[in-house]
Write a protein that holds these residues in place. Structure first.
Motif, PDB file in Angstrom:
ATOM      1  N   ILE A 106      44.862  24.486 -13.903  1.00 56.96           N
ATOM      2  CA  ILE A 106      45.822  25.365 -13.257  1.00 56.96           C
ATOM      3  C   ILE A 106      46.526  24.514 -12.211  1.00 56.96           C
ATOM      4  N   LYS A 107      47.749  24.114 -12.519  1.00 58.03           N
ATOM      5  CA  LYS A 107      48.464  23.188 -11.637  1.00 58.03           C
ATOM      6  C   LYS A 107      49.220  23.903 -10.538  1.00 58.03           C
ATOM      7  N   ASN A 108      49.892  24.961 -10.881  1.00 57.60           N
ATOM      8  CA  ASN A 108      50.755  25.620  -9.913  1.00 57.60           C
ATOM      9  C   ASN A 108      50.089  26.868  -9.360  1.00 57.60           C
ATOM     10  N   PHE A 109      50.335  27.110  -8.109  1.00 57.92           N
ATOM     11  CA  PHE A 109      49.815  28.291  -7.447  1.00 57.92           C
ATOM     12  C   PHE A 109      50.547  29.527  -7.958  1.00 57.92           C
ATOM     13  N   ASP A 110      49.803  30.551  -8.278  1.00 58.36           N
ATOM     14  CA  ASP A 110      50.410  31.837  -8.576  1.00 58.36           C
ATOM     15  C   ASP A 110      49.436  32.948  -8.207  1.00 58.36           C
ATOM     16  N   LYS A 111      49.974  34.151  -8.076  1.00 54.61           N
ATOM     17  CA  LYS A 111      49.159  35.300  -7.654  1.00 54.61           C
ATOM     18  C   LYS A 111      48.052  35.608  -8.647  1.00 54.61           C
ATOM     19  N   ASN A 112      48.331  35.447  -9.943  1.00 55.01           N
ATOM     20  CA  ASN A 112      47.311  35.747 -10.946  1.00 55.01           C
ATOM     21  C   ASN A 112      46.078  34.887 -10.754  1.00 55.01           C
ATOM     22  N   LEU A 137      38.348  25.970  -1.583  1.00 54.48           N
ATOM     23  CA  LEU A 137      39.286  25.665  -0.499  1.00 54.48           C
ATOM     24  C   LEU A 137      40.086  24.396  -0.793  1.00 54.48           C
ATOM     25  N   GLU A 138      39.428  23.373  -1.334  1.00 54.45           N
ATOM     26  CA  GLU A 138      40.129  22.132  -1.688  1.00 54.45           C
ATOM     27  C   GLU A 138      41.191  22.404  -2.738  1.00 54.45           C
ATOM     28  N   PHE A 180      48.487  26.520  -1.217  1.00 57.52           N
ATOM     29  CA  PHE A 180      48.289  27.873  -0.695  1.00 57.52           C
ATOM     30  C   PHE A 180      47.799  27.779   0.747  1.00 57.52           C
ATOM     31  N   LEU A 181      46.926  26.810   1.007  1.00 55.11           N
ATOM     32  CA  LEU A 181      46.434  26.537   2.357  1.00 55.11           C
ATOM     33  C   LEU A 181      46.917  25.159   2.776  1.00 55.11           C
ATOM     34  N   ASN A 182      47.079  24.969   4.086  1.00 56.08           N
ATOM     35  CA  ASN A 182      47.325  23.614   4.556  1.00 56.08           C
ATOM     36  C   ASN A 182      45.982  23.006   4.969  1.00 56.08           C
ATOM     37  N   LYS A 183      45.985  21.726   5.250  1.00 52.41           N
ATOM     38  CA  LYS A 183      44.735  21.001   5.559  1.00 52.41           C
ATOM     39  C   LYS A 183      44.023  21.626   6.770  1.00 52.41           C
ATOM     40  N   GLN A 184      44.773  21.999   7.804  1.00 51.68           N
ATOM     41  CA  GLN A 184      44.170  22.587   9.005  1.00 51.68           C
ATOM     42  C   GLN A 184      43.512  23.924   8.691  1.00 51.68           C
ATOM     43  N   GLN A 185      44.178  24.754   7.895  1.00 53.80           N
ATOM     44  CA  GLN A 185      43.588  26.042   7.507  1.00 53.80           C
ATOM     45  C   GLN A 185      42.299  25.818   6.717  1.00 53.80           C
ATOM     46  N   MET A 186      42.337  24.862   5.797  1.00 55.98           N
ATOM     47  CA  MET A 186      41.153  24.568   4.995  1.00 55.98           C
ATOM     48  C   MET A 186      39.979  24.164   5.891  1.00 55.98           C
ATOM     49  N   MET A 187      40.237  23.284   6.838  1.00 55.91           N
ATOM     50  CA  MET A 187      39.164  22.820   7.723  1.00 55.91           C
ATOM     51  C   MET A 187      38.632  23.969   8.593  1.00 55.91           C
ATOM     52  N   THR A 188      39.518  24.771   9.140  1.00 54.37           N
ATOM     53  CA  THR A 188      39.105  25.893   9.990  1.00 54.37           C
ATOM     54  C   THR A 188      38.251  26.881   9.205  1.00 54.37           C
ATOM     55  N   ILE A 189      38.689  27.223   7.995  1.00 55.78           N
ATOM     56  CA  ILE A 189      37.932  28.161   7.169  1.00 55.78           C
ATOM     57  C   ILE A 189      36.576  27.564   6.800  1.00 55.78           C
ATOM     58  N   SER A 190      36.552  26.280   6.451  1.00 54.85           N
ATOM     59  CA  SER A 190      35.274  25.664   6.069  1.00 54.85           C
ATOM     60  C   SER A 190      34.289  25.656   7.233  1.00 54.85           C
ATOM     61  N   ASN A 209      38.467  38.146   2.381  1.00 54.85           N
ATOM     62  CA  ASN A 209      39.298  38.735   3.423  1.00 54.85           C
ATOM     63  C   ASN A 209      40.399  37.772   3.866  1.00 54.85           C
ATOM     64  N   ILE A 210      40.069  36.510   4.032  1.00 59.07           N
ATOM     65  CA  ILE A 210      41.060  35.512   4.447  1.00 59.07           C
ATOM     66  C   ILE A 210      42.139  35.357   3.376  1.00 59.07           C
ATOM     67  N   ILE A 211      41.742  35.216   2.118  1.00 56.98           N
ATOM     68  CA  ILE A 211      42.711  35.012   1.040  1.00 56.98           C
ATOM     69  C   ILE A 211      43.635  36.220   0.898  1.00 56.98           C
TER      70      ILE A 211
END
Length: 155
Positions: free
Chosen positions: A71-77, A100-101, A108-118, A143-145
């Motif tokens: 799955i290369k591209n982000f989509d809602k499905n 998260l990676e 969908f997430l940036n690096k900072q969001q990924m680190m904070t959530i992790s 909940n976050i997603i």
């Protein structure tokens, strides 16, 4: 020396290359690597799953094959599948990090969001019995997603 699982994963990834999907025969792979087909199943289920951005389609009979779809591209499905299949049950920290990676790779997430959530879902942050940690981690991620999806829709 690398574990056979690592070697099989590297082989599949290199065969996949930049393509979105690949068809493989489980038995041919097992013969090639001189291992049991169950070893191929193990690699597929642990390293080529939705948390890592892959979907496995399998067909039995007539020689059978395994289709690995990236799955290369982000989509809602894709997000709905994650919410429904992966976050409707407890999730380990390791699997949550893979997820998260992948969401970061798909922008969908940036690096900072990924680190904070992790950090928020780490075992250190969730000081409960292990079975409760995985349940809490799943609920937090879900909940976050969902909330990030709502924010993106309002942009």
């Amino acid at each position: 020396m690398s574990k056979i699982s690592d070697v099989i994963e590297e082989f599949i990834l290199s065969t996949l290359g930049n393509d979105n999907d690949i068809n493989l025969s489980r038995n041919e792979l097992a013969d090639y690597f001189k291992c049991a087909p169950s070893q191929i199943n193990y690699v597929l289920t642990t390293r080529f799953n939705l948390n890592r951005g892959f979907i496995i389609q399998s067909q039995r009979g007539g020689g059978g094959y395994i289709k690995i779809v990236r799955i290369k591209n982000f989509d809602k499905n894709y997000l709905y599948k994650i919410l429904e299949n992966n976050l409707s049950k407890p999730i380990s920290f390791k699997d949550a990090c893979y997820l998260l990676e992948d969401l970061t790779l798909k922008k969908f997430l940036n690096k900072q969001q990924m680190m904070t959530i992790s950090y928020a879902i780490s075992d250190r942050a969730l000081t409960n019995p292990i079975k409760m940690e995985d349940i809490l981690r799943s609920n937090i991620l879900k909940n976050i997603i969902v909330n990030i999806m709502k924010e993106k829709e309002n942009e």
